[in-house]
Design a protein around this motif. Structure first.
Motif, PDB file in Angstrom:
ATOM      1  N   ASP A 259       0.850  -1.196   0.000  1.00 15.50           N
ATOM      2  CA  ASP A 259       0.000   0.000   0.000  1.00 15.50           C
ATOM      3  C   ASP A 259       0.886   1.246   0.000  1.00 15.50           C
ATOM      4  OD1 ASP A 259      -1.784   2.030   0.363  1.00 15.50           O
ATOM      5  OD2 ASP A 259      -2.646   1.270   2.229  1.00 15.50           O
ATOM      6  N   THR A 351       0.895  -8.735   3.544  1.00 17.80           N
ATOM      7  CA  THR A 351      -0.381  -8.685   4.252  1.00 17.80           C
ATOM      8  C   THR A 351      -0.211  -8.058   5.630  1.00 17.80           C
ATOM      9  OG1 THR A 351      -1.201 -10.636   3.085  1.00 17.80           O
ATOM     10  CG2 THR A 351      -2.278 -10.062   5.163  1.00 17.80           C
ATOM     11  N   ILE A 352       0.789  -8.513   6.378  1.00 17.27           N
ATOM     12  CA  ILE A 352       1.012  -7.983   7.728  1.00 17.27           C
ATOM     13  C   ILE A 352       1.445  -6.533   7.671  1.00 17.27           C
ATOM     14  CG2 ILE A 352       2.460  -8.218   9.793  1.00 17.27           C
ATOM     15  CD1 ILE A 352       2.440 -11.235   9.295  1.00 17.27           C
ATOM     16  N   ASN A 354       0.804  -4.243   5.287  1.00 18.05           N
ATOM     17  CA  ASN A 354      -0.320  -3.376   4.915  1.00 18.05           C
ATOM     18  C   ASN A 354      -1.300  -3.202   6.078  1.00 18.05           C
ATOM     19  OD1 ASN A 354       0.627  -2.892   2.343  1.00 18.05           O
ATOM     20  ND2 ASN A 354      -0.625  -4.475   1.369  1.00 18.05           N
ATOM     21  N   ASP A 355      -1.521  -4.260   6.838  1.00 20.70           N
ATOM     22  CA  ASP A 355      -2.432  -4.170   7.989  1.00 20.70           C
ATOM     23  C   ASP A 355      -1.868  -3.249   9.069  1.00 20.70           C
ATOM     24  OD1 ASP A 355      -4.242  -5.847   6.815  1.00 20.70           O
ATOM     25  OD2 ASP A 355      -3.640  -7.639   7.918  1.00 20.70           O
ATOM     26  N   ALA A 356      -0.517  -3.177   9.124  1.00 19.01           N
ATOM     27  CA  ALA A 356       0.122  -2.374  10.165  1.00 19.01           C
ATOM     28  C   ALA A 356       0.244  -0.898   9.786  1.00 19.01           C
ATOM     29  CB  ALA A 356       1.514  -2.934  10.456  1.00 19.01           C
TER      30      ALA A 356
END
Length: 357
Positions: A259, A351-352, A354-356
């Motif tokens: 992102d 994934t981790i 972008n979530d962070a």
């Protein structure tokens, strides 16, 4: 655990087969046949002009400075690994820092001339994460002021600029063949240069000053590569296309899935063919970096703050503020990138992350 990098290792039997000749001849150091073979194969693979292999990647900096630096002021970058500045200080020279470009992350060539004094002897700058400096502008400045140019090209194996090996620019380029690098010999490195007149002074300097078995041309140190290291390089070199393809796949996935509304990466210089050596992401703040790093670490994913800190803030080299370098150093994080990192692992990292964000 997913580390920031992992050494590529060929099949152990391949390494042992190459090394057998050294065992048979009881010849494991002092520029044996394997070192000479690796030098020849690297020159061919890289389309480089001249090479001297060394036992690590820091000694080439020290040798180049000893030959070209002359115990004067050395213009350099604050955004590099500590070895760049340490080598300058070790050789009784004075580092004079010049800030970096915020996008390329290499030295800002437009600020170099303002740092030149009558004590300046050389420019020693880093091609950051395999991204070339503006070699043409730097050469023009060096020519104008009669200065030598040394490139810390530790990350630049296989990089080209305008279809020319990046190692062919400057008076001397140095490279690291440490186990974590794109191409490696376990520990190791090299001096690259184009001027044949430099060969003897560099060669003698890396071999105790020997000018024959009983003669000495001057002061030297022991920076020679061993046969054990050269054998590893000869075993790794045939896999370079495979290594580059795997790293490119990971880089492409990062480019397409991170992102980038929350972070950015660096800009590869125009006309450069990059080598996928590192994948830095730059956060909007150090707090954002630390948050993401913590979340990744909890998932057993370990990126690296590289380069950190900005070298102008290191106590033994402390100098005036370098605002761009300090800001980048505080907010840059290199993601895992190596041959052998799986697609599932790469997806997990993104994934981790972008979530962070």
């Amino acid at each position: 655990m997913i580390k920031v990098t992992q050494a590529f290792l060929p099949n152990q039997s391949e390494y042992q087969a190459i090394l057998k000749s050294s065992w048979d001849q009881h010849w494991i150091t002092n520029r044996g046949p394997l070192v000479l073979e690796l030098e020849a194969k690297l020159l061919s693979y890289l389309n480089a002009n001249q090479i001297i292999l060394t036992t690590n990647g820091t000694l080439p900096l020290q040798v180049a400075l000893k030959v070209l630096g002359g115990m004067g002021e050395i213009i350099t970058t604050p955004f590099s690994y500590i070895a760049t500045t340490s080598a300058i200080l070790w050789e009784n020279c004075k580092p004079v820092f010049v800030d970096i470009h915020p996008d390329y992350l290499t030295i800002d060539e437009t600020k170099i001339e303002a740092a030149i004094t009558n004590k300046t002897k050389a420019i020693l700058v880093t091609h950051v994460f395999g991204n070339p400096c503006d070699v043409e502008a730097i050469q023009a400045i060096a020519h104008k002021h009669n200065l030598k140019v040394i490139y810390d090209a530790a990350h630049c194996f296989g990089v080209t600029y305008k279809n020319e090996s990046i190692f062919n620019f400057g008076d001397v380029s140095t490279c690291s063949f440490h186990a974590t690098k794109l191409f490696h010999t376990g520990e190791g490195g090299a001096l690259f240069f184009s001027d044949k007149a430099l060969y003897e002074s560099l060669f003698y300097s890396h071999n105790f000053g020997h000018n024959g078995p009983h003669d000495f041309s001057g002061v030297g140190i022991n920076a020679k590569m061993s046969e054990l290291q050269a054998a590893m390089g000869l075993a790794v070199l045939p896999y370079m296309n495979q290594i580059l393809e795997q790293r490119k796949t990971i880089v492409d996935f990062y480019n397409n899935n991170i992102d980038f509304s929350k972070v950015r990466t660096f800009t590869i210089r125009e006309n450069a063919q990059w080598n996928y050596s590192y994948y830095p992401i730059i956060f909007k703040s150090e707090a954002d970096l630390l948050k993401a790093e913590s979340v990744l670490n909890k998932a057993q994913i370990f990126p690296r703050r590289y380069f950190y800190p900005s070298l102008n803030t290191v106590p033994f080299a402390s100098t005036q503020s370098m605002p761009v370098s300090e800001e980048i150093a505080a907010s840059v994080l290199c993601l895992p990138l190596y041959a052998g990192l799986t697609a599932d692992e790469t997806k997990l990292i993104v994934t981790i992350l972008n979530d962070a964000l």
